[in-house]
Structure formats: C-alpha cells, structure tokens
Motif scaffolding. Sequence first.
Motif, PDB file in Angstrom:
ATOM      1  N   VAL A  50       0.859  -1.183   0.000  1.00  0.00           N
ATOM      2  CA  VAL A  50       0.000   0.000   0.000  1.00  0.00           C
ATOM      3  C   VAL A  50       0.896   1.235   0.000  1.00  0.00           C
ATOM      4  O   VAL A  50       1.836   1.314   0.795  1.00  0.00           O
ATOM      5  N   ARG A  51       0.632   2.159  -0.963  1.00  0.00           N
ATOM      6  CA  ARG A  51       1.410   3.409  -0.986  1.00  0.00           C
ATOM      7  C   ARG A  51       0.504   4.565  -0.583  1.00  0.00           C
ATOM      8  O   ARG A  51      -0.514   4.814  -1.239  1.00  0.00           O
ATOM      9  N   ASP A  52       0.843   5.254   0.474  1.00  0.00           N
ATOM     10  CA  ASP A  52       0.030   6.377   0.983  1.00  0.00           C
ATOM     11  C   ASP A  52      -1.454   6.014   1.068  1.00  0.00           C
ATOM     12  O   ASP A  52      -2.326   6.815   0.714  1.00  0.00           O
ATOM     13  N   GLY A  53      -1.726   4.793   1.456  1.00  0.00           N
ATOM     14  CA  GLY A  53      -3.116   4.348   1.634  1.00  0.00           C
ATOM     15  C   GLY A  53      -3.734   3.753   0.388  1.00  0.00           C
ATOM     16  O   GLY A  53      -4.797   3.134   0.459  1.00  0.00           O
ATOM     17  N   ALA A  54      -3.087   3.927  -0.789  1.00  0.00           N
ATOM     18  CA  ALA A  54      -3.646   3.356  -2.036  1.00  0.00           C
ATOM     19  C   ALA A  54      -3.091   1.936  -2.216  1.00  0.00           C
ATOM     20  O   ALA A  54      -1.881   1.725  -2.078  1.00  0.00           O
ATOM     21  N   ILE A  55      -3.983   1.023  -2.562  1.00  0.00           N
ATOM     22  CA  ILE A  55      -3.576  -0.387  -2.677  1.00  0.00           C
ATOM     23  C   ILE A  55      -2.871  -0.606  -4.015  1.00  0.00           C
ATOM     24  O   ILE A  55      -3.481  -0.443  -5.081  1.00  0.00           O
ATOM     25  N   LEU A  56      -1.588  -0.957  -3.976  1.00  0.00           N
ATOM     26  CA  LEU A  56      -0.842  -1.223  -5.213  1.00  0.00           C
ATOM     27  C   LEU A  56      -0.998  -2.683  -5.612  1.00  0.00           C
ATOM     28  O   LEU A  56      -1.169  -2.989  -6.794  1.00  0.00           O
ATOM     29  N   THR A  57      -0.883  -3.596  -4.640  1.00  0.00           N
ATOM     30  CA  THR A  57      -1.033  -5.025  -4.942  1.00  0.00           C
ATOM     31  C   THR A  57      -1.758  -5.707  -3.796  1.00  0.00           C
ATOM     32  O   THR A  57      -1.674  -5.281  -2.646  1.00  0.00           O
ATOM     33  N   ASN A  58      -2.474  -6.776  -4.150  1.00  0.00           N
ATOM     34  CA  ASN A  58      -3.241  -7.537  -3.159  1.00  0.00           C
ATOM     35  C   ASN A  58      -3.153  -8.998  -3.599  1.00  0.00           C
ATOM     36  O   ASN A  58      -4.012  -9.484  -4.310  1.00  0.00           O
ATOM     37  N   ASN A  76      -7.485 -11.038   3.254  1.00  0.00           N
ATOM     38  CA  ASN A  76      -6.529 -10.413   2.331  1.00  0.00           C
ATOM     39  C   ASN A  76      -5.551  -9.583   3.138  1.00  0.00           C
ATOM     40  O   ASN A  76      -5.791  -9.297   4.325  1.00  0.00           O
ATOM     41  N   ALA A  77      -4.455  -9.191   2.510  1.00  0.00           N
ATOM     42  CA  ALA A  77      -3.438  -8.430   3.239  1.00  0.00           C
ATOM     43  C   ALA A  77      -3.551  -6.927   2.979  1.00  0.00           C
ATOM     44  O   ALA A  77      -2.940  -6.139   3.705  1.00  0.00           O
ATOM     45  N   ALA A  78      -4.348  -6.524   1.981  1.00  0.00           N
ATOM     46  CA  ALA A  78      -4.491  -5.085   1.717  1.00  0.00           C
ATOM     47  C   ALA A  78      -5.176  -4.413   2.908  1.00  0.00           C
ATOM     48  O   ALA A  78      -4.847  -3.286   3.277  1.00  0.00           O
ATOM     49  N   MET A  79      -6.121  -5.129   3.515  1.00  0.00           N
ATOM     50  CA  MET A  79      -6.804  -4.540   4.677  1.00  0.00           C
ATOM     51  C   MET A  79      -5.845  -4.401   5.859  1.00  0.00           C
ATOM     52  O   MET A  79      -6.003  -3.513   6.699  1.00  0.00           O
ATOM     53  N   VAL A  80      -4.850  -5.270   5.901  1.00  0.00           N
ATOM     54  CA  VAL A  80      -3.864  -5.240   6.991  1.00  0.00           C
ATOM     55  C   VAL A  80      -2.893  -4.073   6.778  1.00  0.00           C
ATOM     56  O   VAL A  80      -2.642  -3.266   7.694  1.00  0.00           O
ATOM     57  N   ALA A  81      -2.391  -3.963   5.546  1.00  0.00           N
ATOM     58  CA  ALA A  81      -1.470  -2.860   5.231  1.00  0.00           C
ATOM     59  C   ALA A  81      -2.197  -1.521   5.319  1.00  0.00           C
ATOM     60  O   ALA A  81      -1.647  -0.526   5.819  1.00  0.00           O
ATOM     61  N   GLY A  82      -3.452  -1.487   4.853  1.00  0.00           N
ATOM     62  CA  GLY A  82      -4.240  -0.243   4.885  1.00  0.00           C
ATOM     63  C   GLY A  82      -4.486   0.223   6.314  1.00  0.00           C
ATOM     64  O   GLY A  82      -4.379   1.419   6.620  1.00  0.00           O
ATOM     65  N   LEU A  83      -4.791  -0.710   7.182  1.00  0.00           N
ATOM     66  CA  LEU A  83      -5.030  -0.357   8.590  1.00  0.00           C
ATOM     67  C   LEU A  83      -3.747   0.163   9.226  1.00  0.00           C
ATOM     68  O   LEU A  83      -3.756   1.177   9.951  1.00  0.00           O
ATOM     69  N   ALA A  84      -2.641  -0.505   8.937  1.00  0.00           N
ATOM     70  CA  ALA A  84      -1.353  -0.058   9.497  1.00  0.00           C
ATOM     71  C   ALA A  84      -1.042   1.359   9.012  1.00  0.00           C
ATOM     72  O   ALA A  84      -0.599   2.212   9.789  1.00  0.00           O
ATOM     73  N   HIS A  85      -1.309   1.615   7.729  1.00  0.00           N
ATOM     74  CA  HIS A  85      -1.072   2.954   7.185  1.00  0.00           C
ATOM     75  C   HIS A  85      -1.897   3.992   7.941  1.00  0.00           C
ATOM     76  O   HIS A  85      -1.396   5.065   8.304  1.00  0.00           O
ATOM     77  N   ALA A  86      -3.173   3.655   8.211  1.00  0.00           N
ATOM     78  CA  ALA A  86      -4.047   4.605   8.930  1.00  0.00           C
ATOM     79  C   ALA A  86      -3.460   4.934  10.305  1.00  0.00           C
ATOM     80  O   ALA A  86      -3.481   6.091  10.734  1.00  0.00           O
ATOM     81  N   TYR A  87      -2.942   3.925  10.976  1.00  0.00           N
ATOM     82  CA  TYR A  87      -2.322   4.179  12.289  1.00  0.00           C
ATOM     83  C   TYR A  87      -1.037   4.993  12.152  1.00  0.00           C
ATOM     84  O   TYR A  87      -0.782   5.898  12.932  1.00  0.00           O
ATOM     85  N   LEU A  88      -0.231   4.643  11.152  1.00  0.00           N
ATOM     86  CA  LEU A  88       1.055   5.341  10.993  1.00  0.00           C
ATOM     87  C   LEU A  88       0.845   6.819  10.670  1.00  0.00           C
ATOM     88  O   LEU A  88       1.591   7.673  11.139  1.00  0.00           O
ATOM     89  N   VAL A  89      -0.200   7.120   9.885  1.00  0.00           N
ATOM     90  CA  VAL A  89      -0.494   8.512   9.538  1.00  0.00           C
ATOM     91  C   VAL A  89      -0.815   9.303  10.800  1.00  0.00           C
ATOM     92  O   VAL A  89      -0.421  10.447  10.966  1.00  0.00           O
ATOM     93  N   ARG A  90      -1.535   8.652  11.700  1.00  0.00           N
ATOM     94  CA  ARG A  90      -1.887   9.349  12.944  1.00  0.00           C
ATOM     95  C   ARG A  90      -0.766   9.262  13.978  1.00  0.00           C
ATOM     96  O   ARG A  90      -0.893   9.782  15.077  1.00  0.00           O
ATOM     97  N   GLN A  91       0.261   8.512  13.629  1.00  0.00           N
ATOM     98  CA  GLN A  91       1.396   8.272  14.521  1.00  0.00           C
ATOM     99  C   GLN A  91       0.957   7.677  15.852  1.00  0.00           C
ATOM    100  O   GLN A  91       1.580   7.873  16.871  1.00  0.00           O
ATOM    101  N   ALA A  92      -0.183   6.987  15.814  1.00  0.00           N
ATOM    102  CA  ALA A  92      -0.642   6.341  17.039  1.00  0.00           C
ATOM    103  C   ALA A  92      -0.316   4.859  16.929  1.00  0.00           C
ATOM    104  O   ALA A  92      -0.692   4.238  15.945  1.00  0.00           O
ATOM    105  N   PRO A  93       0.405   4.308  17.881  1.00  0.00           N
ATOM    106  CA  PRO A  93       0.688   2.875  17.788  1.00  0.00           C
ATOM    107  C   PRO A  93      -0.595   2.060  17.887  1.00  0.00           C
ATOM    108  O   PRO A  93      -1.423   2.338  18.746  1.00  0.00           O
TER     109      PRO A  93
END
Length: 341
Positions: free
Chosen positions: A18-26, A306-323
Amino acid sequence: MLVLGIESSCDECAASVVRDGAILTNCIATQVPVHARYGGVVPELASRAHILDVVPVIEAALQQAEVEASQLDAIAVTQGPGLVGSLLVGIEAAKALAYCYDLPLLGMHHIEAHLMAATHAVAAPSEPPSFPFVGLVVSGGHTSLFLAHDLGQYTALGHTLDDAAGEALDKVGKMLGLGYPGGIHIDKLSRDGDPKAFRFPRALPQKDSLDFSFSGLKTSVLHHLQKEATLPSGQALADLCAAVLEAVVDVLVKKTLRAARKHRVRHVVISGGVSANQRLRAHMRERAALDGINVAIPPLPLCTDNAAMVAGLAHAYLVRQAPPKGFAAFDLSARASWPLA
Ligand code: KG4
Ligand code: ZN
C-alpha cells in the motif's frame, strides 16, 4: 509511505503493498484445494501450506508493485486472532523482513482489519464510510457487530452465540454435498432459487437483541433433509439454497440496521467473507436506503481474507502516529484469541 502487509491467520496466505493508503497489490495464495477434501480448514495443513506460500506471495506483492523491500517504510502483519500455527508463519516472515531492512513492525488485529476494510476502498454505489459507523464483520469464523467511534475505538454490540454465519453456510453446504467452501456454492445456486420456497427459523428475534445464533438453522436444514429420500438437486436444490441464504441474510440485515438506528448512525459497513454474498449486499442496501443509511461494502477482493486490509489499517495508524493495538518489535507473538472490544 510504503507499507507491506502480510496476512496468514487462517487458510489464505496473502501479501499487499500500500502506498500512501492506495492499494498497489493484493496477492493471495489460496489453500482451498488443500482443505476441500476435508470440507473445512485443517489447521496443521494450513500452517504447512503457509510455510510454502509466504515467501512467494510476498515476492509477488513486491514485484507487481515494482517496489524493492529496501524502499518500504513499515511492515504490518496479522497478529491475531486466528490459528496459532498459521499466524506464526506470517509473523516470523514479517520479523525477518523487519530485521533485515530495519523497519518498524506492526502487529494488526484481524477483525479490526476486516471492520476497517471499507475505509480503504468501497464497491460502487457505496460512499466511503465516516465515523461513527456500525460494522458487521461476518465470515467463517466471526459474526459480530461493532460501533466504530474512531480508529482504534470500538464498542462490541453483539456476537454469535454459536456458529458464525459463514460456518453455518459451509456446514449446510457439506450436508448438501456441495464443494468447499459451501457459502460460495450456496450463493451461486441460490440465484436461480425461490427464497420463499421454504421458511427456516430466524434465531433471537427479540427487538433488543444484537446477538446472533445460526446453529438452529443448520439443525432445521438437517431435519428437512432427513424427511427426503435423496438429496435435492436441480430447482429443489436452488430453492433450498435460496431459502437458507434468505434466513441468514434476513437476520444479518435486520440486526445491523437495528444497531444503526439504536446508535443513530448514518453509515453501516459490512465486511468479512460472507459480505461477498450478492443477496446480503443487495438486501442490506435496499433496506438501509429506506432509512437513509449509507452501506459501505469493500470490493470483493477486500471482503475475504486479504493483506491489503492489513497494510491499509497499518497505514491509517502510521499517519496518525498512534501505535495500534499490539504495536511491537521482535517479541511480537501470535494471539490466537484476542477480543477487539
Ligand atoms: O473472511 P473469510 O475469507 O475467512 C474467515 O476469516 O473466515 O470468510 C470465509 C467465509 C466462508 O465461510 C465462506 O463460505 C464465506 O466466507 N463466503 C461466502 C461467500 N464468499 C465467501 N458466503 C456466502 N456467499 C459468498 N459469496
Ligand atoms: Zn477473516
């Protein structure tokens, strides 16, 4: 920001970039052929298949995204809940990559990843959901309703008291001699059937209950089949599948919309493998529209594991810098059971 997600909680070995929240591959290596002859997931076989699949599926996700591992900013992996042997394969692969490339490692919650899947991508004609929303996570292992207040802030509203909806469909599929997983076959066969041909019971109809129960439906189908000399085929099979699905969908839709009305939210999200079901998608949309409620459903590849939901969720947390829950380094370990709220 580039995040690699890895998912191996059950019988799908998956990786996504996932790049900046956009799914590149799944990418998904399915194990359906491994488990089909047993009519259900065999945990030991699942973990062995993950060992064979995990490196090729990660390589495929990186290559198709035209991304080198050295360019990644973080690795996210499903930490639980799920089958412990299966989870460990994804987690050890994620740790190895994080160690080699000196990357942050995020342990993600599988149910939270399903619940938030529609925040990364929605199937037309849905609008993306906004907080607060009611989320129905409905799969082979889970049937739960949550009120999502914000990222990481959830209230559990109801759960199944026995079988998950997908599990019940898979067991009925097995009784009918259909292939595995039964839910998909019942979905296909039901399209030519009459949902009113039979009426199967709807459990826990009380107005204040947001819990589910599907084991009675399974027993009722068994009793129905025992009255016949042979298993149904042709139109009779299509009608039976349509009636079973109608009983499941009716309860899922009623309780989800009841929860939305009770908590006065305008957005409902459905996710998990059973949310790939056409009848559920259509009925939820039709009935929600009457109350002016938006139903956000992920595109089909984001419904099942799927793993896109996993990477997407991690991105959402990283953007907020909240672990996120379970943020961890190399002592991260599998959590076979892990309540979300
Ligand atoms: O989310 P998922 O891939 O794995 C779990 O975490 O369980 O969900 C798998 C479940 C299975 O029970 C399968 O029968 C059901 O989702 N399923 C469906 C459909 N596609 C998958 N059920 C009904 N209709 C479908 N189209
Ligand atoms: Zn799942």
